[in-house]
Design a protein around this motif. Structure first.
Motif, mmCIF file in Angstrom:
data_model
loop_
_atom_site.group_PDB
_atom_site.id
_atom_site.type_symbol
_atom_site.label_atom_id
_atom_site.label_comp_id
_atom_site.label_asym_id
_atom_site.label_seq_id
_atom_site.Cartn_x
_atom_site.Cartn_y
_atom_site.Cartn_z
ATOM 1 N N VAL A 1 0.838 -1.208 0.000
ATOM 2 C CA VAL A 1 0.000 0.000 0.000
ATOM 3 C C VAL A 1 0.871 1.256 0.000
ATOM 4 O O VAL A 1 0.590 2.219 -0.731
ATOM 5 N N LEU A 2 1.950 1.256 0.777
ATOM 6 C CA LEU A 2 2.844 2.413 0.805
ATOM 7 C C LEU A 2 3.531 2.631 -0.537
ATOM 8 O O LEU A 2 3.683 3.772 -0.988
ATOM 9 N N VAL A 3 3.937 1.548 -1.189
ATOM 10 C CA VAL A 3 4.556 1.680 -2.508
ATOM 11 C C VAL A 3 3.546 2.206 -3.522
ATOM 12 O O VAL A 3 3.867 3.063 -4.357
ATOM 13 N N LEU A 4 2.319 1.726 -3.464
ATOM 14 C CA LEU A 4 1.281 2.221 -4.371
ATOM 15 C C LEU A 4 0.967 3.693 -4.114
ATOM 16 O O LEU A 4 0.768 4.465 -5.058
ATOM 17 N N ILE A 5 0.914 4.083 -2.855
ATOM 18 C CA ILE A 5 0.678 5.488 -2.520
ATOM 19 C C ILE A 5 1.822 6.346 -3.048
ATOM 20 O O ILE A 5 1.599 7.419 -3.625
ATOM 21 N N SER A 6 3.044 5.869 -2.881
ATOM 22 C CA SER A 6 4.209 6.601 -3.388
ATOM 23 C C SER A 6 4.148 6.739 -4.906
ATOM 24 O O SER A 6 4.407 7.817 -5.444
ATOM 25 N N ALA A 7 3.814 5.677 -5.592
ATOM 26 C CA ALA A 7 3.710 5.733 -7.055
ATOM 27 C C ALA A 7 2.592 6.670 -7.490
ATOM 28 O O ALA A 7 2.734 7.423 -8.464
ATOM 29 N N LEU A 8 1.483 6.658 -6.765
ATOM 30 C CA LEU A 8 0.371 7.555 -7.092
ATOM 31 C C LEU A 8 0.760 9.017 -6.878
ATOM 32 O O LEU A 8 0.420 9.889 -7.685
ATOM 33 N N ILE A 9 1.510 9.290 -5.823
ATOM 34 C CA ILE A 9 1.959 10.658 -5.552
ATOM 35 C C ILE A 9 2.889 11.135 -6.656
ATOM 36 O O ILE A 9 2.771 12.265 -7.144
ATOM 37 N N VAL A 10 3.803 10.289 -7.087
ATOM 38 C CA VAL A 10 4.720 10.670 -8.156
ATOM 39 C C VAL A 10 3.960 10.842 -9.474
ATOM 40 O O VAL A 10 4.261 11.747 -10.263
ATOM 41 N N LEU A 11 2.953 10.022 -9.721
ATOM 42 C CA LEU A 11 2.124 10.170 -10.921
ATOM 43 C C LEU A 11 1.387 11.510 -10.906
ATOM 44 O O LEU A 11 1.339 12.217 -11.921
ATOM 45 N N ILE A 12 0.821 11.861 -9.766
ATOM 46 C CA ILE A 12 0.125 13.145 -9.643
ATOM 47 C C ILE A 12 1.103 14.298 -9.857
ATOM 48 O O ILE A 12 0.771 15.293 -10.519
ATOM 49 N N ALA A 13 2.306 14.175 -9.333
ATOM 50 C CA ALA A 13 3.318 15.218 -9.547
ATOM 51 C C ALA A 13 3.680 15.331 -11.024
ATOM 52 O O ALA A 13 3.847 16.443 -11.544
ATOM 53 N N SER A 14 3.788 14.210 -11.701
ATOM 54 C CA SER A 14 4.104 14.241 -13.132
ATOM 55 C C SER A 14 2.992 14.900 -13.934
ATOM 56 O O SER A 14 3.252 15.678 -14.848
ATOM 57 N N ILE A 15 1.767 14.599 -13.598
ATOM 58 C CA ILE A 15 0.635 15.245 -14.270
ATOM 59 C C ILE A 15 0.641 16.744 -13.974
ATOM 60 O O ILE A 15 0.362 17.564 -14.852
#
Length: 118
Positions: free
Chosen positions: A8-22
């Protein structure tokens, strides 16, 4: 159970980086893009480092994670400040900023005719 928390923490981290990229693509000026890069990615890295520490549970991993996070926390605002100072020095705020979505399209024949009328 710990594997689920780590996942879950890795998925949250990936989602945060995706949002930053967008956000980098979506914002249209330099200062907004710098804000996204410096703030959001620091939080994404923090969640990833927490997941790594939970996975390995060793002291040297904890020490390396603390060093990595502190280097990011200290250097990210410094680099953003330098970029902002150079941007102010070059007066990029007076230049029309184009986002990645503002790709010029070829003019059609009807548009060319309307330009000649003016």
């Amino acid at each position: 159970m710990i594997e689920i928390i780590i996942g879950v923490l890795v998925l949250i981290s990936a989602l945060i980086v995706l949002i930053a990229s967008i956000g980098i693509v979506r914002f249209n000026n330099l200062y907004a893009r710098m804000h996204v890069v410096t703030k959001v990615t620091s939080f994404g890295l923090l969640t990833m480092l927490i997941a790594v520490n939970l996975l390995f549970s060793q002291l040297w991993v904890l020490i390396e994670s603390i060093v990595i996070f502190h280097v990011l926390i200290f250097l990210s605002p410094i680099s953003a400040h330098v970029i902002a100072k150079v941007s102010a020095w070059l007066e990029t705020n007076k230049i029309e900023d184009k986002s990645f979505n503002d790709i010029e399209k070829p003019m059609s024949s009807s548009t060319k005719d309307n330009d000649n009328i003016k």
